[in-house]
Design a protein around this motif. Structure first.
Motif, short mmCIF file in Angstrom:
data_model
loop_
_atom_site.label_atom_id
_atom_site.label_comp_id
_atom_site.label_asym_id
_atom_site.label_seq_id
_atom_site.Cartn_x
_atom_site.Cartn_y
_atom_site.Cartn_z
N ARG A 128 0.82 -1.24 0.02
CA ARG A 128 -0.03 -0.02 0.01
C ARG A 128 0.76 0.99 0.12
N SER A 129 0.20 2.32 -0.39
CA SER A 129 1.05 3.59 -0.37
C SER A 129 1.16 3.96 0.88
N THR A 130 2.21 4.90 1.25
CA THR A 130 2.49 5.40 2.47
C THR A 130 1.37 6.19 3.01
N VAL A 131 1.14 6.06 4.12
CA VAL A 131 0.18 6.69 5.00
C VAL A 131 0.61 7.78 5.91
N HIS A 132 0.04 9.06 5.60
CA HIS A 132 0.33 10.29 6.56
C HIS A 132 -0.80 10.44 7.39
N HIS A 133 -0.42 10.65 9.11
CA HIS A 133 -1.35 11.10 9.82
C HIS A 133 -0.84 12.27 10.46
#
Length: 344
Positions: A327-332
Motif C-alpha cells: 500500500r502507499s505510505t500513510v500520512h497522519h
C-alpha cells in the motif's frame, strides 16, 4: 425494568443469538469488528454480561510487539515521549501491544541503522525518530523486505518503503512561528534561526516555511542564515551568546531543533531590557521549556500533543502490521498545540 437478555442484545446489534453466545463462550471465530460492535451495543443497552464480553474480547485479542527508536536518553523530552507511548500501548482495549523502547545517544547514521535493524528483528513494527540519511533509508528498506513496517515519527524519512508518517504539519508550524514573531515586532530587525541538523525533515521544512512567511508578510524583518546546534545545549548557548554580542538588531529567535536550554542560558546572561526585546519561539515542551515560559523568556512553544500523537502512532503501527498487501505510505497529521506563558 426487565434487564436485557441475550436475545435483546442480538436483536439490537443486528446479529444472531448464536454469535453472541460464541463470544460469551470464548470462541475465536468471531470477527474482531463484530465482537467490538456487540460490546458497544451491550454497553448501550446495559446488558448484564458486558464484563464477560469484554473479558473474552481481550482474551482473544491479537498481540503485537512494537519497537520505538527514540533519541537522547538524557533529554526529558524523549523520556516523556517514551512514557506516553507506553501509556498508549497499555491503554488499548481490544488488542495487546507490548512496547519495546530504545534510546539512541550516538546519533550517527551507522549507529542508528544498527539499532533500528536490531529492534526491527525483534518486533512486529518499529517507529523511528531520526535524521533522513541514505544509510537509514537502506535499513528501512531491509526491514520492509522482512515484512517489518517502519513508521517515521515526528520527522519524516524519504525512504519510499516506510509504511507511514505520524507528526505535525511542519510547513504550517514554521509559518505560525513567523506569524507570531512578526505580529509582535513592528520595527526593523533580524531573526536568528537555529536547527539541530538539516537532515531532520521536520526542521528543514519548518525553517523554509518560516522564511516564506517573513518574505511574504514581514519585509521589515530579515532572517539570518540557519545555524546548526547538533542538538547540543552547550553549542546552542555559544552560538546564541555570540550572536547577541555581535549585534543589537536581533528581535527574534526561532529554535526549530534541540538545545533550548542553551538558548535560555544565553538570554539570561543579557540585561533584562535586552532580552525582553527578543521573541523566542521553540518546539515541543519539557522541563526547561516550561521554566523558560514561566520566566517569560519563551514567547511560545509549538508542540506535539503527546498523548494524542502517541495513540495515533500506536494505532498506525498496528494497522501497518495488519495490512497484508502493499500500500502507499500513510500520512497522519496531528495538529500542533501553541503553548504560551499564559496557558502553560
Amino acid at each position: 425494568m426487565k434487564r436485557p437478555t441475550i436475545s435483546d442484545l442480538a436483536r439490537e446489534a443486528g446479529v444472531s443469538v448464536s454469535t453472541v453466545n460464541r463470544i460469551l463462550s470464548g470462541a475465536t471465530n468471531v470477527k474482531a469488528s463484530t465482537a467490538q460492535h456487540i460490546q458497544r451495543t451491550a454497553e448501550k443497552i446495559g446488558f448484564y454480561g458486558l464484563g464477560s464480553i469484554e473479558d473474552q474480547i481481550k482474551k482473544n485479542a491479537p498481540h503485537y510487539r512494537l519497537g520505538f527508536l527514540l533519541q537522547q536518553s538524557t533529554r526529558e523530552l524523549y523520556q516523556h515521549f517514551g512514557r506516553e507511548i507506553t501509556k498508549a500501548c497499555r491503554g488499548r482495549q481490544f488488542d495487546t501491544a507490548d512496547p519495546l523502547i530504545d534510546f539512541v545517544d550516538l546519533l550517527t547514521p551507522e549507529n542508528i541503522s544498527q539499532r533500528l535493524l536490531a529492534l526491527g528483528r525483534n518486533c512486529d513494527a518499529v517507529a523511528l525518530i531520526a535524521a533522513d540519511h541514505p544509510q537509514i533509508g537502506q535499513t528501512v528498506r531491509a526491514l520492509s523486505e522482512m515484512g517489518k513496517p517502519v513508521v517515521a515519527y515526528i520527522t519524516d524519512q524519504s525512504a519510499p518503503e516506510r509504511a507511514a508518517f505520524v507528526g505535525t504539519d511542519n510547513w504550517k508550524l514554521g509559518r505560525t512561528a513567523a506569524f507570531l514573531i512578526s505580529q509582535m515586532t513592528n520595527h526593523t530587525g533580524r531573526i536568528g534561526v537555529f536547527q539541530g541538523n538539516p537532515r531532520y525533515q521536520c526542521q528543514d521544512v519548518a525553517e523554509a516555511s518560516f522564511r516564506s512567511y517573513i518574505r511574504e508578510h514581514a519585509p521589515h524583518l530579515s532572517v539570518d542564515e540557519c545555524r546548526s546546534t547538533n542538538e547540543e545545549p552547550n553549542r546552542a548557548h555559544e552560538m546564541v551568546r555570540d550572536l547577541l554580542k555581535s549585534t543589537d538588531e536581533i528581535v527574534g529567535i526561532f529554535m526549530v531543533g534541540g538545545g533550548i536550554s542553551g538558548v535560555l542560558r544565553a538570554l539570561r546572561e543579557v540585561p533584562l531590557e535586552r532580552r525582553r526585546g527578543v521573541k523566542l519561539i521553540c518546539r515541543d515542551i519539557g522541563p526547561e521549556t516550561r521554566k523558560g515560559l514561566s520566566e517569560g523568556l519563551i514567547t511560545a512553544a509549538l508542540c506535539h500533543p503527546m498523548e494524542h500523537t502517541s495513540e495515533v502512532l500506536v494505532q498506525t503501527m498496528i494497522n501497518a502490521v495488519a495490512n497484508d498487501g502493499p500500500r502507499s505510505t500513510v500520512h497522519h497529521t496531528v495538529p500542533f498545540e501553541i503553548i504560551t506563558p499564559e496557558n502553560i
